[in-house]
Write an enzyme that holds these catalytic residues in place. Structure first.
Site, PDB file in Angstrom:
ATOM      1  N   LYS A   1     -10.544  26.307  31.231  1.00  0.00           N
ATOM      2  CA  LYS A   1      -9.567  25.418  30.586  1.00  0.00           C
ATOM      3  C   LYS A   1      -9.461  24.100  31.348  1.00  0.00           C
ATOM      4  CE  LYS A   1      -4.880  26.014  31.069  1.00  0.00           C
ATOM      5  NZ  LYS A   1      -3.590  26.660  30.869  1.00  0.00           N
TER       6      LYS A   1
ATOM      7  N   ARG B   1      -6.857  20.779  31.632  1.00  0.00           N
ATOM      8  CA  ARG B   1      -5.588  20.150  31.216  1.00  0.00           C
ATOM      9  C   ARG B   1      -5.740  18.641  31.344  1.00  0.00           C
ATOM     10  NH1 ARG B   1      -0.511  22.168  30.121  1.00  0.00           N
ATOM     11  NH2 ARG B   1      -1.061  24.267  30.727  1.00  0.00           N
TER      12      ARG B   1
ATOM     13  N   ASP C   1      -7.596  30.992  31.927  1.00  0.00           N
ATOM     14  CA  ASP C   1      -8.097  29.941  32.830  1.00  0.00           C
ATOM     15  C   ASP C   1      -8.656  30.592  34.089  1.00  0.00           C
ATOM     16  OD1 ASP C   1      -5.899  30.379  34.589  1.00  0.00           O
ATOM     17  OD2 ASP C   1      -4.678  28.963  33.464  1.00  0.00           O
TER      18      ASP C   1
HETATM   19  C1  R5P Z   1      -1.406  27.417  33.582  1.00  0.00           C
HETATM   20  O1  R5P Z   1      -2.017  27.257  34.591  1.00  0.00           O
HETATM   21  C2  R5P Z   1      -0.550  28.607  33.239  1.00  0.00           C
HETATM   22  O2  R5P Z   1      -1.072  29.774  33.781  1.00  0.00           O
HETATM   23  C3  R5P Z   1      -0.387  28.735  31.747  1.00  0.00           C
HETATM   24  O3  R5P Z   1      -1.633  29.026  31.166  1.00  0.00           O
HETATM   25  C4  R5P Z   1       0.109  27.488  31.132  1.00  0.00           C
HETATM   26  O4  R5P Z   1       1.045  26.873  31.940  1.00  0.00           O
HETATM   27  C5  R5P Z   1       0.694  27.731  29.765  1.00  0.00           C
HETATM   28  O5  R5P Z   1       1.257  26.535  29.262  1.00  0.00           O
HETATM   29  P1  R5P Z   1       1.294  26.260  27.707  1.00  0.00           P
HETATM   30  O6  R5P Z   1       1.898  27.460  27.047  1.00  0.00           O
HETATM   31  O7  R5P Z   1       2.151  25.044  27.568  1.00  0.00           O
HETATM   32  O8  R5P Z   1      -0.094  25.998  27.267  1.00  0.00           O
END
Ligand code: R5P
Length: 299
Positions: free
Chosen positions: A191, A193, A168
């Site tokens: 990315k 969310r 990201d």
């Molecule tokens: C997000 O900003 C973090 O750096 C991680 O990429 C993220 O939290 C990973 O979460 P998950 O494994 O649930 O996709």
């Protein structure tokens, strides 16, 4: 004079190792739950005029571990410790360091405010999701970086023709730091969310060249593993060769095993900031201990 180490229940193996390596004193503490779930803490050692280091990762069960940390802080303060220092190898709620829309809390700030109701002298933590969180505290926050530790392990594989990926945009600086140690270029994934669905993500764009290249994806944490799984798919579809991962924290190891064990990944490098039970380990996972680094920070 020796410092007194008090460990919560969240990451006892790491706490014990830190205590051994720093040659400090392990305090006796009993932590239990009442029938209704409330936590009870009893420190058996005399803390008066002692420098106390409380070690607790605020990993799952996050709220339980935070509450337990607060209870230990309260008990230590009331026992007249000379100084109160917190070692938080994984800092829960750090992903929410800003409001992404009106009506949301800034959870990391709330945790910082809550910890500062105690006379805490110093906090030692590891790879905060955002360095902005250091500014939420009015005391020194040592934010230990795992980049060198993880890059050193990865280097042993002598992977050539490498590109370092941030999954990201927020992780670009981390990727650049890895890339400079590994002498490799950087590519970035954009990315998104989905705000309505906490853990659901959508990968939008790949910025940079990965075709026929070996890949190291770097991130601060893997929680469900969905970011990594999507990133791996995108990188493979774009012609990426062997994929490696370096991540500071694996927050929900059982989920990560389910999501990533069967994915086309050669090796995943991580730390023991969150304990990873034997049944959640798998052959691709290489866990590097933080004990020595954190012991040095305490001394
Ligand atoms: C997000 O900003 C973090 O750096 C991680 O990429 C993220 O939290 C990973 O979460 P998950 O494994 O649930 O996709």
């Amino acid at each position: 004079m020796k410092k007194l180490i008090i460990a919560g229940r969240s990451n006892q193996p790491l706490a014990k190792k830190i205590c051994q390596l720093s040659q400090n004193k392990w305090a006796k503490i009993t932590i239990s739950n009442f029938f209704d779930g409330e936590i009870n803490v009893a420190i058996q050692d005399d803390l008066k005029n002692q420098d106390v280091f409380i070690i607790q990762s605020t990993c799952p069960p996050v709220n339980e571990n935070i509450m337990e940390l607060l209870m230990i802080c309260d008990a230590a303060k009331r026992s007249q410790a000379k100084s109160l220092n917190l070692v938080i190898p994984y800092f829960g709620y750090s992903r929410k360091e800003r409001m992404s829309q009106l009506g949301e809390p800034i959870s990391a700030k709330l945790i910082a405010n809550t910890l500062q109701i105690f006379p805490v002298n110093k906090i030692i933590t590891v790879d905060l999701h955002s360095p902005v969180i250091q500014g939420f505290f009015n005391i020194p926050v040592i934010n230990v970086s795992t980049t060198e530790l993880l890059a050193k392990e990865f280097k042993k594989l002598r992977v050539k023709n490498l590109v370092v990926i941030s999954p990201d945009i927020g992780g670009t600086k981390r990727a650049r730091n890895f890339a400079s140690l590994l002498d490799a270029p950087v590519a970035i994934i954009e990315k998104h969310r989905l705000a309505s669905k906490n853990d659901k993500i959508k990968l939008l764009n790949l910025i940079g060249e990965v075709k026929n290249k070996n890949i190291l994806i770097v991130d601060d944490l893997i929680s469900t593993g969905s970011t990594m799984a999507e990133a791996i798919r995108l990188l493979k579809n774009n012609g990426g060769k062997n994929i490696f991962i370096a991540v500071s924290h694996i927050v929900v190891p059982s989920e990560v095993k389910k999501t990533l064990e069967k994915m086309p990944v050669q090796k995943i490098f991580t730390t023991n900031s969150v304990p990873i039970a034997e049944e959640d380990q798998f052959s691709k996972l290489k866990i590097i201990s933080l004990a020595k680094t954190l012991a040095q920070e305490i001394d």
